[in-house]
Design an enzyme around this catalytic site. Sequence first.
Site, short mmCIF file in Angstrom:
data_model
loop_
_atom_site.label_atom_id
_atom_site.label_comp_id
_atom_site.label_asym_id
_atom_site.label_seq_id
_atom_site.Cartn_x
_atom_site.Cartn_y
_atom_site.Cartn_z
N HIS A 59 -1.63 1.11 -3.95
CA HIS A 59 -2.08 2.67 -4.09
C HIS A 59 -1.03 3.43 -5.09
O HIS A 59 -1.18 4.70 -4.85
CB HIS A 59 -1.92 3.05 -2.73
N CYS A 80 1.07 18.78 -17.36
CA CYS A 80 1.07 17.85 -18.31
C CYS A 80 1.87 18.46 -19.35
O CYS A 80 1.43 19.24 -20.06
CB CYS A 80 -0.41 17.27 -18.78
N GLY A 122 2.74 -4.40 9.03
CA GLY A 122 2.93 -3.15 9.25
C GLY A 122 1.85 -2.55 8.48
O GLY A 122 1.85 -1.05 8.13
N GLN A 128 0.95 -1.09 0.02
CA GLN A 128 0.10 0.08 -0.05
C GLN A 128 0.94 1.26 -0.04
O GLN A 128 0.49 2.36 -0.12
CB GLN A 128 -1.04 0.01 1.14
N ALA A 171 8.61 -4.49 12.36
CA ALA A 171 8.87 -5.24 11.22
C ALA A 171 10.52 -5.64 10.89
O ALA A 171 10.60 -6.78 10.52
CB ALA A 171 8.18 -4.64 10.11
N CYS A 184 -1.78 12.94 -16.08
CA CYS A 184 -2.63 14.18 -16.54
C CYS A 184 -3.88 14.27 -15.80
O CYS A 184 -4.68 13.38 -15.63
CB CYS A 184 -2.95 14.11 -17.91
N CYS A 220 -0.78 18.44 -22.67
CA CYS A 220 -2.11 19.45 -22.79
C CYS A 220 -1.74 20.79 -21.91
O CYS A 220 -2.44 21.82 -22.25
CB CYS A 220 -3.18 19.01 -22.43
P1 OAD Z 1 -1.21 2.98 9.03
O1 OAD Z 1 -0.70 4.22 9.49
O2 OAD Z 1 -2.79 3.01 8.88
O3 OAD Z 1 -0.83 1.89 9.91
C1 OAD Z 1 0.45 1.43 10.09
C2 OAD Z 1 0.68 0.34 11.04
O4 OAD Z 1 1.87 0.17 11.19
C3 OAD Z 1 0.04 0.59 12.67
O5 OAD Z 1 -0.70 -0.31 12.76
C4 OAD Z 1 1.46 0.77 13.49
O6 OAD Z 1 1.14 0.14 14.67
C5 OAD Z 1 2.40 -0.30 12.21
N1 OAD Z 1 3.78 -0.35 12.80
C6 OAD Z 1 4.23 1.46 13.06
N2 OAD Z 1 5.67 1.18 13.01
C7 OAD Z 1 5.95 -0.16 12.67
C8 OAD Z 1 7.10 -1.13 12.62
N3 OAD Z 1 8.25 -0.49 12.87
N4 OAD Z 1 6.94 -2.53 12.44
C9 OAD Z 1 5.80 -2.99 12.24
N5 OAD Z 1 4.48 -2.21 12.30
C10 OAD Z 1 4.73 -0.79 12.73
O7 OAD Z 1 -0.98 2.64 7.57
P2 OAD Z 1 -1.35 2.00 6.39
O8 OAD Z 1 -2.20 0.51 6.89
O9 OAD Z 1 -0.47 1.53 5.15
O10 OAD Z 1 -3.77 5.04 1.83
O11 OAD Z 1 -2.56 2.81 5.68
C11 OAD Z 1 -3.24 2.17 4.69
C12 OAD Z 1 -3.71 3.49 3.65
O12 OAD Z 1 -4.20 4.27 4.52
C13 OAD Z 1 -2.32 3.98 3.07
O13 OAD Z 1 -2.05 3.35 2.02
C14 OAD Z 1 -3.01 5.29 2.77
C15 OAD Z 1 -3.67 5.88 3.96
O14 OAD Z 1 -4.68 6.50 4.27
C16 OAD Z 1 -4.18 6.18 0.83
O15 OAD Z 1 -3.55 7.41 0.98
C17 OAD Z 1 -5.15 6.01 -0.11
#
Ligand code: OAD
Length: 255
Positions: free
Chosen positions: A121, A154, A193, A103, A237, A129, A157
């Site tokens: 993502h 872009c 993570g 992601q 992680a 564009c 355009c």
């Molecule tokens: P989050 O910020 O929601 O979650 C990150 C997770 O990583 C949390 O559960 C933390 O506890 C954990 N964490 C932090 N440090 C860590 C480490 N060193 N080792 C292991 N775990 C750790 O991020 P995502 O789940 O990636 O989307 O978020 C998903 C999506 O929401 C993103 O792709 C983004 C966001 O809004 C968009 O922008 C569309």
Amino acid sequence: MTAGEEIRALAVRIARASRITVVTGAGVSAASGIPTFRGAQGLWRRFRPEQLATPEAFEKDPKLVWEWYAWRRELVARARPNRAHEVLAAWSRRVPRFTLVTQNVDGLHERAGTRNVVRFHGSLWEIACARRCPRSPRRWPDETVPLREVPPRCPHCGGPARPGVVWFGEPIDPDVLAAAQSALDCDLFLTVGTSAVVYPAAGLLAGAARGGAFTAEINLEETEASPAVDVAIAGRAEDVLDEIERLVGPVGGRR
Ligand code: OAD
């Protein structure tokens, strides 16, 4: 089981699996100095998603949105992949069928040399564009840091370009979704993570479990996914993956 025993048991499964799919989120890049989205230090504490990461936000204020993405590009450009990226990259070269669905838009998995990355993502390092003008490709690479112009244009355009990422309310690219879904047919599915709250990425786990995969999680804290996986390991992680690699990697004598 103690945490150490759980890690050893997972390491044995990883050593034996020939089809592994890993889904990663922002926690994997935390040790590289890239802030996560949720939690006390998360980006969504300081910024509002609807003002920065939606098509409506871009339409309203493309400059503001681009300033945020330009800042993130600068942060990532200065960062380096960490041990978590390195271990996953090593698996991608050793495991016969390995898919990494991320992601993250930072490109750190690719910089660590990971093969077969599905960018769920999109990427901070691609732009498109905003008007989808007919002469422009769907997306194109742009690694300029700092950006020469905000928002960038872009070249076809002259209209505003947008970051090549998926915003809230936008669908996942159908080819990307299909690649992720075909990777659900695996022996072992590992989520690392991610808070597992953003769909459809968070739904991949259930798909893999339905297909019979052994499922595991590595995360700093309990998440929405923890009760659903076969084994949930609490830890960083970069530490847990390093430990597993010491047990199963070339030095550990397996594979
Ligand atoms: P989050 O910020 O929601 O979650 C990150 C997770 O990583 C949390 O559960 C933390 O506890 C954990 N964490 C932090 N440090 C860590 C480490 N060193 N080792 C292991 N775990 C750790 O991020 P995502 O789940 O990636 O989307 O978020 C998903 C999506 O929401 C993103 O792709 C983004 C966001 O809004 C968009 O922008 C569309």
